[in-house]
Design a protein around this motif. Structure first.
Motif, PDB file in Angstrom:
ATOM      1  N   ARG A 172      -7.419  12.378   1.930  1.00 58.52           N
ATOM      2  CA  ARG A 172      -8.039  10.869   1.857  1.00 58.52           C
ATOM      3  C   ARG A 172      -7.435   9.335   1.201  1.00 58.52           C
ATOM      4  N   VAL A 173      -7.211   8.474   2.164  1.00 57.73           N
ATOM      5  CA  VAL A 173      -6.589   7.331   1.668  1.00 57.73           C
ATOM      6  C   VAL A 173      -7.102   6.163   2.586  1.00 57.73           C
ATOM      7  N   GLU A 174      -7.408   4.608   2.059  1.00 59.60           N
ATOM      8  CA  GLU A 174      -7.357   4.006   3.030  1.00 59.60           C
ATOM      9  C   GLU A 174      -6.098   2.983   2.641  1.00 59.60           C
ATOM     10  N   HIS A 175      -5.607   2.393   4.273  1.00 61.12           N
ATOM     11  CA  HIS A 175      -4.583   1.304   3.403  1.00 61.12           C
ATOM     12  C   HIS A 175      -4.896   0.345   4.999  1.00 61.12           C
ATOM     13  N   THR A 198       0.302   3.738  -3.185  1.00 59.86           N
ATOM     14  CA  THR A 198      -1.444   4.188  -2.902  1.00 59.86           C
ATOM     15  C   THR A 198      -0.823   5.183  -2.041  1.00 59.86           C
ATOM     16  N   CYS A 199      -0.503   5.064  -1.063  1.00 55.39           N
ATOM     17  CA  CYS A 199      -0.180   6.230  -0.107  1.00 55.39           C
ATOM     18  C   CYS A 199       0.531   7.683  -0.551  1.00 55.39           C
ATOM     19  N   GLN A 246     -13.609   5.183  -2.838  1.00 57.89           N
ATOM     20  CA  GLN A 246     -13.526   4.249  -4.781  1.00 57.89           C
ATOM     21  C   GLN A 246     -13.497   5.594  -5.685  1.00 57.89           C
ATOM     22  N   ALA A 250      -1.786   9.517  -2.921  1.00 64.93           N
ATOM     23  CA  ALA A 250      -2.770   9.989  -2.186  1.00 64.93           C
ATOM     24  C   ALA A 250      -2.095  11.306  -1.719  1.00 64.93           C
ATOM     25  N   THR A 309     -12.824   8.750  -5.121  1.00 62.49           N
ATOM     26  CA  THR A 309     -11.456   8.900  -5.460  1.00 62.49           C
ATOM     27  C   THR A 309     -10.697   8.594  -7.152  1.00 62.49           C
ATOM     28  N   GLN A 344      -8.135   4.313   7.894  1.00 70.15           N
ATOM     29  CA  GLN A 344      -8.042   5.598   7.214  1.00 70.15           C
ATOM     30  C   GLN A 344      -6.976   6.930   7.340  1.00 70.15           C
ATOM     31  N   ASP A 376       0.826  -1.591   0.207  1.00 69.46           N
ATOM     32  CA  ASP A 376      -0.185  -0.272   0.052  1.00 69.46           C
ATOM     33  C   ASP A 376       0.664   1.370   0.010  1.00 69.46           C
TER      34      ASP A 376
END
Length: 641
Positions: A397-400, A382-383, A454, A386, A457, A414, A379
Motif C-alpha cells: 500500500r503506497v501513495e505516489h 518510494t514505490c 503515514q 514499498a 507506514t 493510491q 516517487d
C-alpha cells in the motif's frame, strides 16, 4: 626347467632356491640398486624370512629395511593385479600408494614391535585400472634381525572380498525375506494373493489393508473364487470392472509378466448387500518358481476414489472458470481502478486497458518494471521501497504520483496489492489496483487520512528504518551503506521466505545457519566449516533478530575471518538446556587459524556488534559474549527459547 632358469639358479646365492615365478624374479632382480644391497650380502634374518615366504602356500609379503622394500611370493602376486611384477623391490608406500594412508599406521606399529591383525578390513584399491572396494584378512608381524631389532614386517594376507560379498548377499536375502513378510502383513498398501487357476483365481491370502479397502473380512474372502466375492453391479450394465480385471489376469498367465491396469470403476459390495462406487488402480504380478512356472499372482490395488472425484470436481471447476473468463475480463475492464498483476518481486505481468488510457503507456511497455516510467521520478524510490517492504509484510500500500496523460501532469494515486496464494500458502502472484485520489488528496479532510496512512507506514517500516539508521551511522560511504543495507534486508527477506513455508513455521537453528552459509556462497559441507547440534526450533517472534545476528557474524567471517583467510576454520555448535525456567539455547561460534590485528575488536564495532551484544540479549532474554583472541574469534550465546 629352461636353460636360462638353470643359469639363474646356478648363479643365485646358495640359500635362494625354488622354481616358482617369484623365486626366479627375486634371483634375477638387481638388488644392488635397492637399499637392501646384493642378495649374497643380505643378513641371515632376511634370507630366512625370504625362504619362509617363498616356501609358503599362503599369500605373504615382506617389507624390509628403512624404505620398507617389498618382496612377495607367488600366492601374493594375484592380489597386486596390474602392479605385479613392478611392485617387487619398491618401497611399501610406492607399491600401494592408493591405500598407504590407511595402512601406514599399521605398518609403523609392526615396525615398533607390535603384531597387528585385522579381519574384513575395507580398502579401496586400484589394481586393475579402476578403483574397487575390497576387504582383507591380514596380520603384520615384526621380523627381527640378528641384534633383536625389528628390521622388517611379514604380511600374511587373504583377500576376503568374495566372502564379504557372499555374507552380505546372504544377509540381504534374509533381510529381504523378513521385510517381505513384514511388508505383506503390515503394509498400508492393499495386497491379495491369488492361485493361478483360471477362471477361479482362488483367493489364498490378503493383508489387513486389503480387507479395509474392500470392506471384506478374512472369513468372506480367503478360499473363495475371486469373481464370486467381487461381482459387477447388475444395475450398471456395460460397466464391467470384472471384465477388465479378468483380461489383466489372463495377460499375466500368458506372458508371465507383471500387468498394470489403468484406472477402472469397480463397485464394492457393502455389508448391507448394496454396491458402493469406487475407482481403482491395480497391478497384477506373477510369482515364478525356479523353472519359470507361476506359483501365485500378487494383486495390489490403490483405491483412487477420492482422487477421481476430486479430478472430476476440478474439471467442472475449470469449465466453470473458462465460462466466466469473458465475464471476469469485462468486469475488470469496467471498473474505474487501474488493475494489474505482478510477480513477487514487483515485476508486472499484465495491466488492464485502464492503465494505458490513464497513463498513455501501453500494456507491453508496463510489463516488468516498465510501469515505474509512468511514476513521478521523485516517487520511484518510494514505490521500490514499498515493494521491498511488501515481501515481509504480505501486503502493498503506497501513495505516489502517476502520469495522467489527459492533462499531461501527475495525479496522486493510491496503489494497493495483496498476494494470491496456493493451498499451501505459497505466493502465486500479486493482484493490485491503482486508484486516482487526486481530488481526495487536495481536500482538507484527506489530510487526516494521509497522516494516519503515514503513521501506519512508519510502524511497518520501524525495523527496516532502524537497520537503515544504524547501518548509515557505521558506514564509511554511501556505497558502503547501500551494500550493507541491501545485505541486511536480504537477510530479513530470506528469513521471511523461510517462515512463509507454512502457517505456523518451525524454523530451526541449523536451517538459519545453512541459509546464511548458502547466501554467502559457502558450502556447508566444506572441510573449513563444521556444524553440530540437534534440531532446535527458534521462537517465531525472535527468528528475524536471531537470523540478523547470524548474518552479521557470517558477514564478518567472509570479510575478515575464517571464511576469507587461508587456513581459517569455522566451527558452530549448539545445544538445548532445560531447567525450571524453560528451555535455553547455547550456541558457540568459533573461528580459528586466523591472523587477528590487535585493534580488531575496536575496528569491528558497529551495528553488528551492537545487535549481538545488546539487542539480541534483550530480545531473547539471554546473554552473549564476543571475544577476539590471537588466532580467532569466538561468540557464545545463551538465549531463551
Amino acid at each position: 626347467m629352461r636353460d636360462d632358469s638353470l643359469a639363474l639358479l646356478k648363479d643365485a646365492p646358495h640359500w635362494l632356491r625354488g622354481d616358482g615365478e617369484m623365486a626366479r624374479r627375486i634371483r634375477a632382480y638387481d638388488w644392488a640398486a635397492t637399499p637392501l644391497g646384493p642378495a649374497e650380502n643380505w643378513p641371515q634374518s632376511l634370507k630366512t624370512a625370504v625362504d619362509l615366504m617363498l616356501a609358503s602356500g599362503h599369500a605373504m609379503q615382506l617389507a624390509w629395511g628403512p624404505e620398507r622394500t617389498v618382496l612377495y611370493n607367488d600366492a601374493y602376486a594375484p592380489m597386486l593385479g596390474e602392479r605385479h611384477p613392478s611392485a617387487l623391490g619398491l618401497p611399501f608406500r610406492k607399491a600401494w600408494p592408493d591405500i598407504w594412508r590407511e595402512i601406514e599406521p599399521l605398518v609403523e606399529r609392526a615396525f615398533a614391535g607390535e603384531t597387528v591383525r585385522f579381519e574384513d578390513m575395507p580398502l579401496v584399491m586400484t589394481r586393475h585400472g579402476h578403483p574397487e572396494y575390497t576387504w582383507w584378512n591380514f596380520s603384520y608381524s615384526p621380523v627381527r634381525d640378528e641384534s633383536g631389532a625389528v628390521a622388517g614386517l611379514l604380511n600374511v594376507t587373504m583377500d576376503a572380498t568374495a566372502k564379504v560379498h557372499a555374507d552380505r548377499a546372504d544377509a540381504a536375502l534374509r533381510e529381504s525375506e523378513k521385510r517381505y513378510h513384514a511388508l505383506f502383513a503390515g503394509s498400508p498398501v492393499p495386497f491379495m494373493v491369488l492361485a493361478p487357476n483360471p477362471p477361479d483365481f482362488t483367493i489364498t491370502a490378503a493383508n489387513k489393508a486389503y480387507f479395509a479397502a474392500t470392506l471384506t473380512t478374512p472369513e468372506s474372502l480367503i478360499g473363495r473364487r475371486l469373481f464370486d466375492v467381487f461381482p459387477d453391479d447388475p444395475s450398471r450394465p456395460g460397466q464391467l470392472g470384472s471384465e477388465a480385471l479378468a483380461i489383466s489376469l489372463d495377460r499375466v498367465m500368458t506372458t508371465r509378466r507383471t500387468d498394470a491396469m489403468e484406472r477402472v470403476r469397480y463397485d464394492i459390495v457393502t455389508p448391507s448387500g448394496g454396491f458402493e462406487p469406487h475407482w481403482w488402480l491395480a497391478i497384477n504380478a506373477p510369482m515364478l518358481d525356479a523353472s519359470g512356472e507361476i506359483t501365485a499372482i500378487i494383486h495390489q490395488v490403490d483405491r483412487q476414489t477420492k482422487l477421481h472425484l476430486a479430478e472430476e470436481a476440478e474439471r467442472r471447476a475449470q469449465n466453470a472458470l473458462r465460462e466466466s473468463e469473458c465475464f471476469s475480463r469485462a468486469l475488470v475492464e469496467g471498473v474505474p481502478q487501474l488493475v494489474w498483476r505482478a510477480s513477487e518481486d514487483g515485476n508486472w505481468t499484465w495491466a488492464s486497458p485502464q492503465w494505458a488510457e490513464f497513463t498513455g503507456q501501453s500494456e507491453q511497455a508496463s510489463l516488468g518494471v516498465g510501469w515505474l516510467h509512468a511514476v513521478d521520478p521523485d516517487d520511484r524510490d518510494t514505490c521500490r521501497s514499498a515493494w521491498r517492504e511488501a515481501q515481509t509484510s504480505g501486503s502493498l500500500r503506497v501513495e505516489h504520483r502517476l502520469k495522467f496523460a489527459a492533462q499531461d501532469r501527475y495525479h496522486w494515486v493510491q496503489t494497493q496489492a495483496r498476494p494470491v496464494r496456493d493451498k499451501q500458502g505459497g505466493i502465486i502472484e500479486w493482484l493490485g489496483t491503482t486508484t486516482d485520489v487526486e481530488d481526495m488528496h487536495q481536500a482538507h479532510e484527506q489530510s487526516i487520512l494521509v497522516a494516519e496512512l503515514q503513521h501506519r507506514t512508519r510502524n511497518l517500516l520501524t525495523i527496516v528504518s532502524a537497520i537503515a539508521d544504524q547501518t548509515l551511522a557505521t558506514s564509511d560511504s554511501l556505497p558502503d551503506f547501500s551494500a550493507r543495507f541491501d545485505q541486511r534486508l536480504a537477510a530479513l527477506g530470506r528469513v521471511q521466505s523461510l517462515m512463509s513455508r507454512y502457517a505456523q513455521p518451525d524454523v530451526t537453528t541449523r536451517e538459519l545457519i545453512e541459509m546464511e552459509l548458502a547466501a554467502h556462497g559457502v558450502d556447508g559441507a566444506s572441510n573449513r566449516v563444521q556444524l553440530s547440534g540437534p534440531p532446535i526450533v527458534i521462537p517465531t517472534p525472535s527468528v528475524a533478530m536471531f537470523a540478523l545476528a547470524l548474518h552479521e557474524l557470517m558477514t564478518n567471517s567472509t570479510k575478515y575471518g575464517a571464511l576469507r583467510q587461508d587456513g581459517g576454520r569455522l566451527s558452530i555448535s549448539w545445544r538445548e538446556q532445560r531447567n525450571g525456567n524453560g528451555a535455553r539455547l547455547h550456541l558457540a561460534w568459533r573461528e580459528s587459524g586466523l591472523s587477528i590485528p590487535a585493534d580488531a575488536a575496536q575496528r569491528r564495532r558497529g551495528f553488528g556488534l551492537g545487535l549481538i551484544e545488546t539487542t539480541l540479549p534483550y530480545e531473547m532474554q539471554g546473554n552473549t559474549e564476543l571475544k577476539f583472541t590471537d588466532d580467532g574469534v569466538s561468540c557464545t550465546m545463551e538465549l531463551q527459547l
